[in-house]
Enzyme design. Structure first.
Site, PDB file in Angstrom:
ATOM      1  N   ASP A 198       4.800  -1.229  -5.404  1.00 46.56           N
ATOM      2  CA  ASP A 198       5.901  -1.953  -4.767  1.00 46.56           C
ATOM      3  C   ASP A 198       7.123  -1.058  -4.817  1.00 46.56           C
ATOM      4  O   ASP A 198       7.367  -0.407  -5.827  1.00 46.56           O
ATOM      5  CB  ASP A 198       6.189  -3.254  -5.523  1.00 46.56           C
ATOM      6  CG  ASP A 198       5.073  -4.264  -5.298  1.00 46.56           C
ATOM      7  OD1 ASP A 198       4.183  -3.969  -4.474  1.00 46.56           O
ATOM      8  OD2 ASP A 198       5.093  -5.320  -5.954  1.00 46.56           O
ATOM      9  N   ASP A 256       0.874  -8.801 -11.461  1.00 46.03           N
ATOM     10  CA  ASP A 256      -0.076  -8.666 -10.351  1.00 46.03           C
ATOM     11  C   ASP A 256      -0.444  -7.205 -10.111  1.00 46.03           C
ATOM     12  O   ASP A 256      -1.193  -6.883  -9.199  1.00 46.03           O
ATOM     13  CB  ASP A 256       0.453  -9.339  -9.075  1.00 46.03           C
ATOM     14  CG  ASP A 256       1.778  -8.773  -8.635  1.00 46.03           C
ATOM     15  OD1 ASP A 256       2.499  -8.236  -9.492  1.00 46.03           O
ATOM     16  OD2 ASP A 256       2.103  -8.864  -7.441  1.00 46.03           O
ATOM     17  N   HIS A 257       0.124  -6.303 -10.926  1.00 44.71           N
ATOM     18  CA  HIS A 257      -0.268  -4.900 -10.828  1.00 44.71           C
ATOM     19  C   HIS A 257      -0.897  -4.377 -12.121  1.00 44.71           C
ATOM     20  O   HIS A 257      -1.507  -3.322 -12.110  1.00 44.71           O
ATOM     21  CB  HIS A 257       0.930  -4.039 -10.441  1.00 44.71           C
ATOM     22  CG  HIS A 257       1.360  -4.244  -9.025  1.00 44.71           C
ATOM     23  ND1 HIS A 257       1.021  -3.413  -8.005  1.00 44.71           N
ATOM     24  CD2 HIS A 257       2.077  -5.244  -8.455  1.00 44.71           C
ATOM     25  CE1 HIS A 257       1.510  -3.859  -6.856  1.00 44.71           C
ATOM     26  NE2 HIS A 257       2.164  -4.974  -7.111  1.00 44.71           N
ATOM     27  N   HIS A 297      -1.136  -5.195   0.355  1.00 40.54           N
ATOM     28  CA  HIS A 297      -0.155  -6.040  -0.294  1.00 40.54           C
ATOM     29  C   HIS A 297       0.728  -6.757   0.730  1.00 40.54           C
ATOM     30  O   HIS A 297       1.947  -6.647   0.735  1.00 40.54           O
ATOM     31  CB  HIS A 297       0.714  -5.170  -1.221  1.00 40.54           C
ATOM     32  CG  HIS A 297       1.323  -5.943  -2.356  1.00 40.54           C
ATOM     33  ND1 HIS A 297       2.388  -6.786  -2.179  1.00 40.54           N
ATOM     34  CD2 HIS A 297       1.026  -5.989  -3.664  1.00 40.54           C
ATOM     35  CE1 HIS A 297       2.722  -7.305  -3.346  1.00 40.54           C
ATOM     36  NE2 HIS A 297       1.899  -6.852  -4.266  1.00 40.54           N
ATOM     37  N   GLU A 356       2.798  -0.714   0.444  1.00 40.64           N
ATOM     38  CA  GLU A 356       2.856  -2.174   0.396  1.00 40.64           C
ATOM     39  C   GLU A 356       3.534  -2.657   1.671  1.00 40.64           C
ATOM     40  O   GLU A 356       4.223  -1.893   2.354  1.00 40.64           O
ATOM     41  CB  GLU A 356       3.668  -2.637  -0.826  1.00 40.64           C
ATOM     42  CG  GLU A 356       5.135  -2.240  -0.753  1.00 40.64           C
ATOM     43  CD  GLU A 356       6.068  -3.379  -1.098  1.00 40.64           C
ATOM     44  OE1 GLU A 356       5.682  -4.549  -0.872  1.00 40.64           O
ATOM     45  OE2 GLU A 356       7.185  -3.110  -1.571  1.00 40.64           O
TER      46      GLU A 356
END
EC number: 3.1.27.-
Lengths: 969, 600
Positions: B178, B72-73, B414, B203
């Protein structure tokens, strides 16, 4: 210009120098002193460039300078200092000045003025800083002189405005070390500069350079250490420094805040942005707690360490450190600890099987949740979870200290400590187990906590397991299930690691004696007795069964109803265990059986227990033996020795004393036996045909006296003198025997002289004790001393013989505490039938694990001896790091011994044992002598007696089966 | 002026598909390039056409930064660089660069080979894409061009995760990606220095959660595994191949070591082995314990954990198996689960979150009878446990990071909108900084207050600092000088030098004032009186009586003449330069008050 000056100076001095050189060649020794400074001078003058001069100075700095020539050297250095243009050379000179003024015995006040003067015209910041450093050295040597200090502080204040951080740094250091501490002096001194050092230093808390800020705080701390009471006003300044950008500043600031909180714990400070006020110590505590989550780990360690010593903090704040309000999606969540507690109090075991068991409950008021500014909140929770183990250890230590002073906090921090038992780093685990043991008197373990604690028993590290056994020894358990659980886990531990046997038994002993009422309901189950049926008798040699019995018997000691539950064989086993493991099984009052210690009269006070009395009585008896015939004396001694040895086996606390006395009596017995031999009545030449009892006796007595002197801890001067006296007697015996057996007088001369010297040194060492030794061997000997010195060896021997026979037996006074050094080799066990195979010529490492008790300074004295079958012996000195200290008076040796040998055809056993090395120089007797008067004369004595080094084996030898194979080609 | 645009659906107020565009002082930087797990159509990638309607991406973007290897990054990276077209530099840390292609390849295989999709990026595209990647070290300042520089900080979370500081001139942004503020068994905690960025993009997955201590969870986990193994049961732990799996492996490995356990532990093979290899290599990125002990033994060289073979599942006796995937929806973990579910001695531990509809979710919510494909009913008798091992910072951790970095503005991404609202309010309340939480597609503009550096001549600086007291670091200081703006540079120089440089002549500004004094005496006597008076009043200044009959106070000149009409009135001429304005006006006011009556 400079060159010209140099040349002129050189010319001026040449004459002198050359003289020195001439002298040097002829009378070297006398003239080293003046030549030193002169030589330096010549060197410096010769130097054509700064680099050269620097080289000379560096060389000069390597050699020491005598006290007398320091001043001259300093003068020359200063002279060059003024002439020197190069800053680096001046810097070196300045640092040399500092080094020189450190010389012991040199009083630097004569050079202080010069040093201060040099400051005036100095332009280079580095040199300035170095000069100030020199002044600091001078100042610290002259601390008694207030005016000197005053002057130096003034100088420092003047240079505080310097633009270089190094100079300001040194100035602050100087002020910190020398600033006036006493109030009175500050008033007297008219100089305004030194008026208020605190304010001056405080002004530099906001310096632009972080190094100077740090130095300022350190100077403040230094002042505090020197006894100045810091003002409370600094507190708010220090608080601001906590938010500094630089870690060293924050680290120092944390210390300062801590100091202030200890100075003014009760004063009130306002909380910013509200009208509330709190105690300063609470506020400081909150602030330091905040630093536990600092960005730099150095600061975190510092903060965590200091937290431990803030015991005045109110309990309300203290308990917050363990509180971290959990929430999930804004709903209040209970911590796992809370849940465990609740489950426990509601009386059911954790189901733990449901997802969402930890589902959050009530909604949290969003306004009331403080995420960061909550001060003390959760400081320890963070500290214990920190990334760096240094921080975690510091936090555990702090927890320990705080819990020791606050029982309620101890109760609360338990959960967290228990959690630390599972840390990834062994050191942390060990530390937390030790911590728990230290606070165990304040706490009672809940069942679920006990469960976690006991889970660690399976740890493969022996240190951890043993620390845990120690912990269990002094833990309070709340329920009988807890005891049962502990027993079960310990037995599991026993099956997994059989070597833990002793430690587990000991642990159960304490567990039993601490919780008799909890053990009581478990007895039928543990002994598997049945109301109607007889159950089979368990195996007496099973370590697990012994463990259970140890628990039960120790509980039964304070629970008189328990023996009623025992079956017949239990009583038999009791008798056996009481005999074989007397240190683990206490005396019990069993129905229908005679008590072991029978003549217990109720009037006897507890501290004078019967066995002690017995010891004294039997000694009394022995001391009165003078009236008996020789045969009777021998018998009496023999019986008493036997009794004492037995007593030592039964009563572990008296073992040291009993053994000690027994050894003493043994010596006496041997002496008497030796003196009664027939050989004395025979002519000398016939002697050799007789058995060699007497020389052996003398040797044995000597050995025993060394044992008495070095193997027991708690021996006092009164005992030492008697031991030495016995040794003297043994030596006399040796002399007599030698005189009778050797032909010719020549060797006797030396021996006699030596003996007389020993008598002499005995007298000097124990002059204070001599009055107590009326009628003894040495007493009589000293009376005859004038005669002895002048007479011939044969006559001396004759006198000695009669004195030895006539002398009385000296009473041995018993000290309060006497412990015999013991060692027990746990590993190797010596039971293995599999030989340790290795290729000859190479080495094999043998793990040795032993417990040592009552050994003083084991690092220096304990050695490992390996005896090979061919009689070859090898002594190994273990590393100091191999010794651990699990408790007072106890040590643990875990080391590796390297073995090697040439090839054998068959596996064979070697012996491993521990030795206690001694050196009679280090004996307690010589320690007692006032050094100044005696040491020199003692040194003059021949080192024969004083230098005897030897070893005493003090552990049972363990046999190890090894097999060096021939190397394959 | 700093402007920020959340491109990905994920980044703003939602989890997944992180992609943020930052425009800072004229430079455009793209932070992360993620995909969304939930979609199988175009929506899974961010809409890059939004960046430039026409024109090439390379011209518009100065660089792309990837914070860590989670899909997802970084999932959309090959699509972005190869299919949409971007040739500029892509920055990531070394471990990310190593592991990222493995995951991308795996992702591609599942999508293309298993689901049979076309129009997806190919293996070659992944390779080409990775060629554009520039790897960076921790705390290394990388100069992207003359003005733009980036620097990576340690972020915990997964191996190689980093936070990035992006700096242009005196404006800076920190993007956290993250991160995790609590250390775990294999990684350390995130750390940043006090860099005081203009904006911190953080995030906020756990914006409203404060988590319990990790130790309790670990202990519970180990205890459950241990108990089951002792009972002779089998333990199944479904995991995703990377990240948590390694943490749990280390946890079990050390526990086995400590407790001397013998039961076998298996790890289902696949991409994990390759990844484990990288874990072994990048020791410097792990936590203190692993870093310190790797000389004796690399913790990732597992002694007790062996590769799993399909046949092992039927072996008797206790064992522990890690199997992928983590939600029990397919693959090996599901197969093993079906084999073991019938025995109540066995146990399955779910170490993470399960999406609705998966077997994992069903059993966690308590379902005991599962319908498998082919109408089979599987009865679940084994124990089902849930253990949360997540590596995101909780609310306290986020606050801690903000405290460490001391940003001027904070922006939350996020996370979920509702939760972020709470955190936003807290941040504003505690730190008194602005906090933003933009929605997807929303542009946030933040006005910064950039400091402008000015060169000052050393002579002037020394002179000015010599006047005042000690210089104070924190406080602004007033200085006199001339600011020269020339050739895009600023210089502060002394007025003399400025005049010289500019070739101007110096002009002097003088003020002159006449003061009338009633004094019948002679001129020189009046002068003497004035002199004595001034000398008495202005003790700290140098007052001089010159032989020509005038008085000087510092550089101020006073002359007395008799009034042309009235001899009793004396006119005092006071003259001072512009620089002495203060003293001059004070003197005039003093003289205007008149002289004190002379006693003599």
């Amino acid at each position: 210009m400079a060159a010209h000056l140099k040349k002129r100076v050189y010319e001026e001095f040449t004459k002198v120098v050359q003289q020195q050189h001439e002298d040097l060649s002829t009378k070297k020794l006398r003239l080293t002193k003046p030549s030193k400074s002169a030589a330096l001078h010549v060197d410096l003058c010769k130097a054509t460039s700064p680099a050269d001069a620097l080289q000379y100075l560096l060389q000069f700095a390597r050699k020491p300078v005598e006290v007398e020539s320091v001043e001259g050297v300093v003068r020359i250095l200063l002279e060059h200092y003024y002439k020197e243009n190069d800053a680096s050379v001046r810097l070196k000179i300045a640092s040399l000045l500092g080094l020189l003024s450190k010389t012991a015995g040199f009083s630097p006040d004569c050079i202080m003025d010069d040093a201060i003067n040099t400051l005036q015209n100095e332009k280079s910041h580095q040199v300035l800083a170095q000069l100030l450093d020199t002044l600091l050295v001078i100042g610290t040597k002259l601390t008694e002189n207030p005016s000197v200090r005053m002057r130096l502080v003034e100088v420092a204040c003047k240079h505080l405005t310097d633009s270089s951080h190094g100079v300001r740094n040194k100035c602050l250091q100087l002020i910190g070390c020398l600033g006036p501490v006493e109030k009175g002096v500050a008033k007297e001194a008219e100089s305004q500069a030194a008026k208020d050092v605190q304010k001056i230093i405080g002004d530099h808390f906001n310096d632009q350079d972080p190094r100077v800020r740090t130095a300022a705080i350190k100077a403040m701390l230094q002042l505090h250490e020197r006894g100045l009471k810091l003002q409370q006003a600094i507190y708010s300044q220090a608080c601001k420094l906590l938010a500094d950008d630089y870690e060293q500043v924050r680290s120092a600031a944390v210390q300062l805040i801590w100091v202030l909180s200890q100075l003014y714990p009760e004063s009130i400070v306002p909380i910013p942005s509200s009208n509330e006020e709190i105690r300063l110590v609470d506020d400081a505590f909150g602030k330091i707690c905040h630093m536990v989550s600092d960005g730099s780990w150095v600061v975190r360690v510092q903060a965590a360490k200091l937290l431990g010593s803030m015991q005045q903090v109110s309990s309300h704040f203290l308990e917050q450190t363990l509180d971290k309000k959990l929430m999930s999606d804004l709903r209040r969540k209970r911590t796992a600890h809370e849940r465990a507690k609740e489950l426990y109090s509601s009386g059911e075991f954790s189901s733990g099987r449901k997802w969402g068991d930890d589902a959050p409950k009530e909604e949290v008021d969003t306004g009331a949740v403080n995420l960061i500014e909550s001060g003390a909140c959760g400081a320890f929770v963070h500290g214990l979870e920190d990334e760096m183990y240094e921080v975690r250890i510091a936090a555990v230590e702090a927890l320990c200290m705080l819990a020791q002073s606050s029982p309620s906090f101890a109760e609360k921090c338990l959960d967290f400590l228990v959690d630390m038992f599972n840390d990834e780093i062994e050191e942390v685990r060990l530390q937390s187990i030790h911590t728990m043991r230290k606070i165990s008197h304040n706490i009672t373990l809940r069942e679920d906590q006990l469960d976690t604690v006991l889970a660690v028993l399976e740890d493969s590290s022996r240190d951890i397991r043993e620390a845990l056994h120690e912990l269990l020894c002094c833990t309070n358990v709340s329920t009988k299930e807890g005891i049962h659980l502990a027993l079960v886990e310990l037995l599991k531990n026993l099956t997994k690691y059989p070597t833990d046997r002793e430690s587990i038994w000991k642990c159960l002993k304490f567990l039993g004696s601490r919780h008799p009422t909890l053990v009581l309901p478990l007895v039928p189950e543990l002994l598997s007795t049945h109301p109607f049926f007889d159950t089979p008798e368990p195996d007496m040699d099973d370590p697990a069964y012994i463990a259970v019995l140890v628990l039960i018997f120790n509980a039964a000691k304070s629970c008189p109803t328990m023996p009623a539950l025992f079956s017949d064989h239990t009583f038999r086993h009791y008798a056996y265990l009481r005999d074989s493991l007397s240190h683990l099984v206490p005396p019990l009052r069993l129905p229908g059986r005679k008590l072991v210690s029978s003549p217990v009269s109720p009037s006897i006070t507890p501290h004078e227990d019967p066995s002690q009395q017995f010891l004294h009585q039997s000694l009394e008896k022995v001391y009165n033996f003078q009236h008996l015939d020789p045969q009777g004396i021998q018998e009496l001694l023999e019986f008493t020795i036997r009794d004492l040895q037995r007593l030592g086996e039964l009563q572990s606390e008296l073992a040291g004393m009993a053994d000690f006395t027994a050894t003493y009596l043994q010596c006496q017995l041997i002496l008497i036996k030796a003196l009664q031999e027939k050989l004395w009545n025979m002519a000398a030449p016939l002697y050799l045909k007789q058995n060699a009892l007497a020389p052996a006796a003398a040797k044995q007595i000597l050995e025993e006296t060394y044992k008495m002197e070095f193997m027991y801890s708690g021996v006092e001067i009164r005992q030492v003198v008697i031991i030495h006296h016995m040794r003297l007697q043994a030596k006399a015996l040796q002399l007599i025997v030698t005189a009778r057996t050797t032909r010719g007088v020549e060797p006797l001369f030396g021996m006699c002289e030596k003996f007389l010297q020993e008598v002499d040194s005995f007298q000097r060492c124990f002059i204070s004790e001599l009055p107590h030794m009326q009628g003894s061997f040495v007493d009589k000997l000293l009376d005859l001393m004038p005669r002895l010195v002048t007479s011939k060896p044969s006559e001396v021997v004759k006198i000695l013989q009669t004195t030895l026979r006539q002398s009385t037996f000296l009473h041995l006074p018993l000290p309060e505490q006497l412990h015999r050094a013991t060692a027990n080799i746990i590993e190797p066990t010596g039971e293995s039938d599999n030989p340790l195979r290795f290729t000859s010529g190479l080495v094999v490492a043998l793990d040795v694990d032993a417990t040592l008790e009552h050994v003083q300074d084991p690092q220096g004295t304990v050695k490992v001896q390996v005896l090979y079958p061919d009689g070859q012996a090898q002594i190994i000195h273990p590393k100091p790091a191999d010794f651990r200290n699990p408790g007072p008076g106890r040590h643990r040796l875990i080391t590796q011994v390297y073995l090697s040998h040439t090839a054998w055809t068959e596996p064979c056993q070697i012996e491993v044992r521990l030795l206690l090395a001694y050196n009679s120089n280090r004996s307690k007797a010589s320690a007692k002598i006032p050094k100044s008067t005696w040491s020199e004369s003692l040194e003059a004595l021949p080192q024969s007696e004083n230098g005897i080094e030897g070893t005493i084996p003090f552990s049972k030898p363990v046999k190890v089966y090894i097999m060096p194979k021939p190397a394959r080609r | 002026v700093l402007s920020l645009f959340c491109l990905g659906a994920g980044a703003g107020q939602d989890v997944g598909r992180s992609c943020i565009l930052v425009s800072i002082a004229g430079k455009n930087v793209m932070l992360d390039c993620g995909m969304h797990m939930g979609y199988n159509d175009d929506r899974r990638f961010p809409d890059f056409s939004y960046i430039t309607q026409n024109g090439r991406l390379t011209d518009f973007l100065d660089c792309v930064i990837i914070s860590h290897f989670h899909l997802d990054h970084c999932g959309a990276l090959p699509y972005f660089s190869e299919m949409v077209g971007y040739d500029g530099p892509i920055y990531m840390t070394h471990p990310t660069k190593a592991i990222c292609p493995i995951l991308l390849e795996d992702y591609r295989k599942i999508t293309v080979d298993k689901k049979g999709e076309t129009n997806f990026f190919t293996s070659q595209m992944i390779k080409d894409c990775m060629k554009k990647v520039v790897a960076v070290h921790l705390h290394q300042t990388v100069q992207v061009d003359e003005e733009l520089e980036i620097k990576a900080y340690y972020a915990g979370h997964v191996l190689g995760a980093a936070m990035f500081q992006i700096k242009v001139g005196y404006e800076s942004v920190v993007y956290t990606g993250d991160y995790n503020m609590t250390p775990d068994r294999h990684l350390g905690a995130a750390w940043i220095d006090k860099c005081r960025p203009d904006l911190l993009i953080s995030e906020s997955t756990y914006a409203t959660t404060i988590r319990d201590s990790k130790r309790c969870r670990e202990r519970d986990f180990l205890k459950k595994v241990h108990e089951t193994v002792e009972r002779g049961g089998k333990v199944l732990i479904p995991v995703f191949a990377l990240g948590r799996a390694q943490e749990l492996c280390i946890l079990l490995e050390t526990f086995w070591e400590r407790m001397n356990l013998k039961a076998p532990i298996y790890f289902s093979t696949g991409l994990t082995e390759k990844a484990n290899h990288y874990y072994k290599l990048f020791i410097t990125w792990t936590n203190q314990k692993i870093r310190k002990t790797f000389v004796q033994r690399n913790m990732f060289e597992f002694k007790h954990i062996k590769a799993f073979d399909r046949a092992f599942a039927d072996n008797p006796g206790p064992m522990v198996v890690f199997a992928t995937p983590g939600m029990l929806h397919a693959g090996q973990s599901l197969q093993i689960f079906r084999k073991w579910a019938g025995n109540e001695k066995n146990m399955v531990i779910m170490p993470g979150y399960c999406v609705q509809g998966t077997v994992g979710h069903k059993i966690l919510s308590g379902q005991r009878k599962l319908e498998m494909e082919g109408r089979q009913i599987l009865e679940v008798k084994m124990q089902v446990e849930y253990m949360s091992f997540s590596a995101h910072a909780d609310a306290k951790g986020i606050m801690q990071l903000i405290r460490q970095a001391e940003p001027r503005n904070v922006l939350l991404v996020h996370g979920e909108a509702k939760k972020m609202e709470f955190l936003k309010q807290k941040i504003e309340q505690e730190f008194h900084v602005n906090c933003y939480m933009p929605a997807n597609g929303e542009t946030t503009t933040i006005f910064t207050n950039p400091s402008i550096p000015v060169d000052i001549s050393l002579g002037l600086l020394k002179r000015e600092t010599a006047i005042g007291l000690l210089p104070d670091a924190k406080k602004p200081k007033l200085m006199h000088g001339t600011l020269i703006m020339k050739d895009n540079s600023f210089r502060l120089v002394s007025p003399e030098q400025a005049l010289k440089e500019l070739g101007l002549a110096e002009h002097q500004l003088r003020f002159t004032c006449r003061v009338h004094i009633q004094d019948p005496r002679k001129e020189h006597e009046t002068v003497l009186r004035v002199y004595n008076h001034l000398k008495g009043v202005l003790k700290d200044y140098s007052v001089q009586h010159l032989p020509d009959g005038s008085i000087t106070v510092e550089s101020i000149l006073i002359q007395a003449t008799a009034h042309s009409e009235d001899q009793g009135t004396k006119v005092l001429l006071v003259s001072w330069t512009y620089q002495d304005e203060e003293l001059g006006s004070y003197l005039t006011s003093l003289l205007k008050k008149g002289l004190p009556p002379s006693t003599s």
